[in-house]
Motif scaffolding. Structure first.
Motif, mmCIF file in Angstrom:
data_model
loop_
_atom_site.group_PDB
_atom_site.id
_atom_site.type_symbol
_atom_site.label_atom_id
_atom_site.label_comp_id
_atom_site.label_asym_id
_atom_site.label_seq_id
_atom_site.Cartn_x
_atom_site.Cartn_y
_atom_site.Cartn_z
ATOM 1 N N GLY A 110 10.104 1.538 -6.789
ATOM 2 C CA GLY A 110 10.049 0.250 -7.483
ATOM 3 C C GLY A 110 10.584 -0.874 -6.617
ATOM 4 N N SER A 111 11.668 -0.602 -5.890
ATOM 5 C CA SER A 111 12.231 -1.615 -4.985
ATOM 6 C C SER A 111 11.281 -1.900 -3.826
ATOM 7 N N ALA A 112 10.597 -0.874 -3.349
ATOM 8 C CA ALA A 112 9.696 -1.039 -2.206
ATOM 9 C C ALA A 112 8.503 -1.923 -2.535
ATOM 10 N N ILE A 113 8.064 -1.921 -3.793
ATOM 11 C CA ILE A 113 6.883 -2.713 -4.158
ATOM 12 C C ILE A 113 7.253 -3.983 -4.933
ATOM 13 N N ARG B 132 2.494 -4.725 3.172
ATOM 14 C CA ARG B 132 3.707 -3.905 3.192
ATOM 15 C C ARG B 132 3.279 -2.448 3.059
ATOM 16 N N ALA B 133 3.513 -1.678 4.099
ATOM 17 C CA ALA B 133 3.142 -0.268 4.100
ATOM 18 C C ALA B 133 4.314 0.560 3.596
ATOM 19 N N VAL B 134 4.095 1.255 2.500
ATOM 20 C CA VAL B 134 5.158 2.074 1.899
ATOM 21 C C VAL B 134 4.934 3.518 2.324
ATOM 22 N N ILE C 137 6.957 -2.523 7.267
ATOM 23 C CA ILE C 137 7.155 -1.106 6.962
ATOM 24 C C ILE C 137 8.390 -0.925 6.080
ATOM 25 N N VAL C 138 8.207 -0.220 4.973
ATOM 26 C CA VAL C 138 9.337 0.178 4.129
ATOM 27 C C VAL C 138 9.191 1.665 3.811
ATOM 28 N N PHE C 139 10.317 2.288 3.507
ATOM 29 C CA PHE C 139 10.304 3.723 3.251
ATOM 30 C C PHE C 139 10.790 4.015 1.836
ATOM 31 N N ALA C 140 10.069 4.908 1.166
ATOM 32 C CA ALA C 140 10.456 5.321 -0.182
ATOM 33 C C ALA C 140 9.791 6.653 -0.478
ATOM 34 N N ASP C 141 10.554 7.542 -1.093
ATOM 35 C CA ASP C 141 9.989 8.812 -1.521
ATOM 36 C C ASP C 141 9.131 8.579 -2.747
ATOM 37 N N LEU C 142 7.959 9.178 -2.759
ATOM 38 C CA LEU C 142 7.022 8.976 -3.856
ATOM 39 C C LEU C 142 7.591 9.440 -5.188
ATOM 40 N N GLN C 143 8.534 10.352 -5.161
ATOM 41 C CA GLN C 143 9.099 10.877 -6.395
ATOM 42 C C GLN C 143 10.487 10.302 -6.698
ATOM 43 N N ILE D 244 0.867 -1.184 0.000
ATOM 44 C CA ILE D 244 0.000 0.000 0.000
ATOM 45 C C ILE D 244 0.901 1.232 0.000
ATOM 46 N N VAL D 245 0.942 1.921 -1.118
ATOM 47 C CA VAL D 245 1.715 3.158 -1.213
ATOM 48 C C VAL D 245 0.861 4.289 -0.644
#
Length: 292
Positions: free
Chosen positions: A58-61, A27-29, A46-52, A4-5
């Motif tokens: 791509g790695s987070a999902i 997996r919560a992004v 929980i994973v962290f990634a900037d939306l931009q 879920i982004v």
């Protein structure tokens, strides 16, 4: 595993919670750690990634069964409209990289309209980018969120006048409680099937409401008489540009003009299924009132 982004938002959290309550791995992004705690409490990875940042996203999902994406509007950005378009481009690139089996994207009522109607047309661009990604894509076009009235509720209760860009004030428009939308998208994500290509859904609440209905409900909740008052069209530009960029103001004015035409920012006729939430307006607005 479902990714879920934007899982910290009202819609994303409701989706994550519904999936977890159904026994699914989530997996919560997220952008940062500040909103991770309550998602970790319900058992999300929980994973962290900037939306931009499309590579990080791509790695987070990567490796998930399905992913839910939303392109959020960031009103505090230097240029919110440009920021939204950058997020859309990044999401499309990340999906093309990760290639999940199913993608659910939250879009907007009116995204099917071919001519420029402002904000819904930005989501039309989003949908056009998504169809280029292989796999099964579900687009859920959402009605306006009931919670968006929050910003004018305190002033309406104090003054007895609810300002609105809706004209006339008794026009019924589609609207939905944000948590209901999250529950709807969770149910769609869990539909196990081997479909490919694009599916369109629409999501709105159990009934349609007008600005006058909103004023009546706020009056009931506050114990004070409140009346809806349309803001004259000639004042829109000045009012909107006080608090946002010129480009976003233009998108919002075009969208409101389209709503006021009636039947434009609505369901695409004879296309897709309409999913209905259950939360009534009074129950969505009650938590938004200022506490004594």
């Amino acid at each position: 595993m479902y990714a879920i982004v934007g899982a910290a938002g009202k819609v994303g959290y409701a989706t994550a919670l519904t999936l977890r309550q159904s026994g699914m791995e989530v997996r919560a992004v997220l952008r940062n750690e500040s909103k991770a705690a309550r998602l970790a409490e319900i058992g999300c990875d929980i994973v962290f990634a900037d939306l931009q940042d499309p590579d990080a996203l791509g790695s987070a999902i990567a490796g998930v069964e399905a992913v839910q994406v939303v392109a959020p509007l960031m009103p505090r950005a230097k240029d919110p409209a440009d920021d939204l378009r950058r997020s859309i481009a990044s999401l499309a690139a990340a999906l093309a990289q990760a290639r999940p089996r199913r993608t659910l994207a939250i879009s907007d009522y009116g995204a099917h309209v071919a001519h420029d109607i402002g904000m819904p047309s930005v989501f039309r661009e989003f949908e056009e980018k998504l169809v280029q990604v292989s796999g099964h894509t579900l687009v859920v076009r959402s009605a306006e969120h009931m919670q968006n009235w929050a910003r004018v509720i305190p002033a309406a209760i104090e003054s007895g006048s609810l300002p609105t860009f809706l004209d006339p004030v008794n026009r019924l428009v589609p609207t939905i409680s944000a948590p209901d939308l999250g529950k709807i998208t969770a149910a769609l994500l869990m539909r196990a099937d081997g479909k490919e290509g694009l599916e369109i859904y629409h999501a709105e609440g159990p009934r349609r409401y007008s600005a006058s209905d909103v004023a009546t409900v706020l009056g009931e909740l506050s114990g004070r008489p409140i009346h809806a008052q349309s803001v004259p069209r000639m004042h829109w530009d000045e009012i909107m540009k006080r608090n946002t960029s010129a480009t976003l103001a233009d998108l919002l004015m075009k969208a409101n003009d389209a709503v006021n035409q009636g039947g434009v920012v609505d369901i695409e006729e004879n296309v897709g299924e309409v999913c209905y939430g259950t939360t009534e307006l009074i129950d969505a607005l009650r938590p938004l009132l200022p506490q004594p």
